[in-house]
Design an enzyme around this catalytic site. Sequence first.
Site, short mmCIF file in Angstrom:
data_model
loop_
_atom_site.label_atom_id
_atom_site.label_comp_id
_atom_site.label_asym_id
_atom_site.label_seq_id
_atom_site.Cartn_x
_atom_site.Cartn_y
_atom_site.Cartn_z
N HIS A 40 17.58 -12.91 6.73
CA HIS A 40 17.07 -12.12 5.60
C HIS A 40 15.57 -11.87 5.74
O HIS A 40 14.78 -12.20 4.84
CB HIS A 40 17.40 -12.78 4.26
N ARG A 58 22.99 -5.78 1.87
CA ARG A 58 23.43 -7.01 1.23
C ARG A 58 24.74 -7.44 1.89
O ARG A 58 25.57 -6.59 2.22
CB ARG A 58 23.66 -6.82 -0.27
P1 NAP Z 1 17.43 2.61 -3.73
O1 NAP Z 1 16.18 3.40 -3.58
O2 NAP Z 1 17.92 2.28 -5.10
O3 NAP Z 1 18.55 3.42 -2.93
C1 NAP Z 1 19.88 3.07 -3.01
C2 NAP Z 1 20.68 4.14 -2.28
O4 NAP Z 1 22.06 3.74 -2.30
C3 NAP Z 1 20.62 5.50 -2.98
O5 NAP Z 1 20.60 6.53 -2.03
C4 NAP Z 1 21.92 5.53 -3.76
O6 NAP Z 1 22.44 6.83 -4.00
C5 NAP Z 1 22.84 4.81 -2.81
N1 NAP Z 1 24.01 4.30 -3.53
C6 NAP Z 1 24.05 3.40 -4.54
N2 NAP Z 1 25.33 3.24 -4.96
C7 NAP Z 1 26.09 4.05 -4.20
C8 NAP Z 1 27.46 4.34 -4.16
N3 NAP Z 1 28.33 3.77 -5.00
N4 NAP Z 1 27.91 5.25 -3.26
C9 NAP Z 1 27.05 5.85 -2.41
N5 NAP Z 1 25.72 5.63 -2.40
C10 NAP Z 1 25.26 4.73 -3.29
O7 NAP Z 1 17.33 1.23 -2.97
P2 NAP Z 1 16.36 0.86 -1.74
O8 NAP Z 1 15.00 0.54 -2.22
O9 NAP Z 1 16.51 1.90 -0.70
O10 NAP Z 1 17.02 -0.52 -1.26
C11 NAP Z 1 18.37 -0.57 -0.83
C12 NAP Z 1 18.81 -2.02 -0.70
O11 NAP Z 1 18.22 -2.61 0.45
C13 NAP Z 1 18.36 -2.95 -1.83
O12 NAP Z 1 19.19 -2.82 -2.96
C14 NAP Z 1 18.51 -4.31 -1.18
O13 NAP Z 1 19.83 -4.78 -1.36
C15 NAP Z 1 18.28 -4.01 0.30
N6 NAP Z 1 17.01 -4.59 0.82
C16 NAP Z 1 17.08 -5.54 1.78
C17 NAP Z 1 15.91 -6.07 2.30
C18 NAP Z 1 15.96 -7.07 3.41
O14 NAP Z 1 14.92 -7.63 3.77
N7 NAP Z 1 17.10 -7.31 3.99
C19 NAP Z 1 14.67 -5.64 1.83
C20 NAP Z 1 14.65 -4.70 0.81
C21 NAP Z 1 15.82 -4.16 0.31
P3 NAP Z 1 21.63 7.86 -4.94
O15 NAP Z 1 20.38 8.23 -4.15
O16 NAP Z 1 22.56 8.99 -5.06
O17 NAP Z 1 21.32 7.14 -6.21
C1 GLV Z 2 15.04 -8.08 -0.31
O1 GLV Z 2 16.13 -8.35 0.11
C2 GLV Z 2 14.82 -7.18 -1.40
O2 GLV Z 2 15.79 -6.81 -2.07
O3 GLV Z 2 13.65 -6.82 -1.63
#
Ligand code: NAP
Ligand code: GLV
Length: 307
Positions: free
Chosen positions: A270, A222
Amino acid sequence: MILFSAKPEAWAEWEAPLRAAFAEEGIDVPLAPEGDPAEVEWILYAPNGPLRDFSPYVNLKGVQNLWAGVEAAVGNETLTAPLARMVDPGMTEGMVEWVVGHVMRHHLGMDADICRNDGQWVRHVAPLARERRVTMLGLGELGSACAQALASLNFDVTGWSRTEKRIDGIATEHEVAGLERALRGAEIVVLLLPLTEATRDLMDAERLGWLPRGAVIVNPGRGPLIDDDALIAALDSGQVAHATLDVFRTEPLPEGHPFWAHPGVTVTPHIASETRPVTASHVAAANLARAMRGEAMHHLVDRARGY
Ligand code: NAP
Ligand code: GLV
């Protein structure tokens, strides 16, 4: 009924896969992109659609976010029903491909070498991946898959998360205390963190300064995870050699924003990884079926944590 709440044009792409997945799960609750709010029990929610005020949905039992990121919904005080975030195998696959591609671009020096077309035979031999230190900030669904894919290519991968993790082939750090260790020596840093109060502006001037000079940033997480002004300053000074940015504080990235013209910035709009309707419809249908059976939905958002 189940309300599909997204940009109006999304319905055409989602209707058939959703109906097929709901039929497979034996869900016969009416599904539509609009309806009487009082009849709506479940919402499939895309944060870029028009719905902001959930208060008319007085019989709402649960919301399945259609995106992985929930920052737009988690702080919405009108939404009090359980909120599940999207964990879509198609999205994970897409993100792995995007991250590996952009890391490879910088690792191999593709811009400087492979793409040269000026008649000059200047050879630059990239180190092996095993000699390249990559740090993944975030080891959740997406970060852990990307970290493992990079490790399988022999990159020297360190991951950082909030809680302690053990992942084969990856060095791990956690909490704020582990962040400096994760960043020192990191030649390429990928951000796959959710946007929360704890992660906003995480990469500020001080932390950008912990990276080795000439490091590369790849941000599909983000926009507000990085302090824009600090990043521009780090790019101008050469502390950061390049930033590949898919996400921004304001999207679309406003005309005239310094990122557009900066030679050290690659802007992608994005598109790192979209939710894929075919795979995600199965996830949504299975999750709603659980909730309809009275079981807790998978991937429920912890509102206090913010993700
Ligand atoms: P997720 O499964 O919730 O994983 C989030 C990770 O971030 C976890 O490892 C979490 O730690 C860590 N985290 C959260 N807060 C933290 C902090 N304060 N300090 C250190 N680590 C922290 O999320 P995800 O599915 O992998 O997705 C991640 C992000 O990618 C989404 O929230 C979104 O913003 C982005 N995204 C972007 C796109 C795009 O097209 N650009 C697409 C999809 C997602 P823990 O494991 O310890 O909880
Ligand atoms: C895209 O940015 C998502 O959060 O799925």
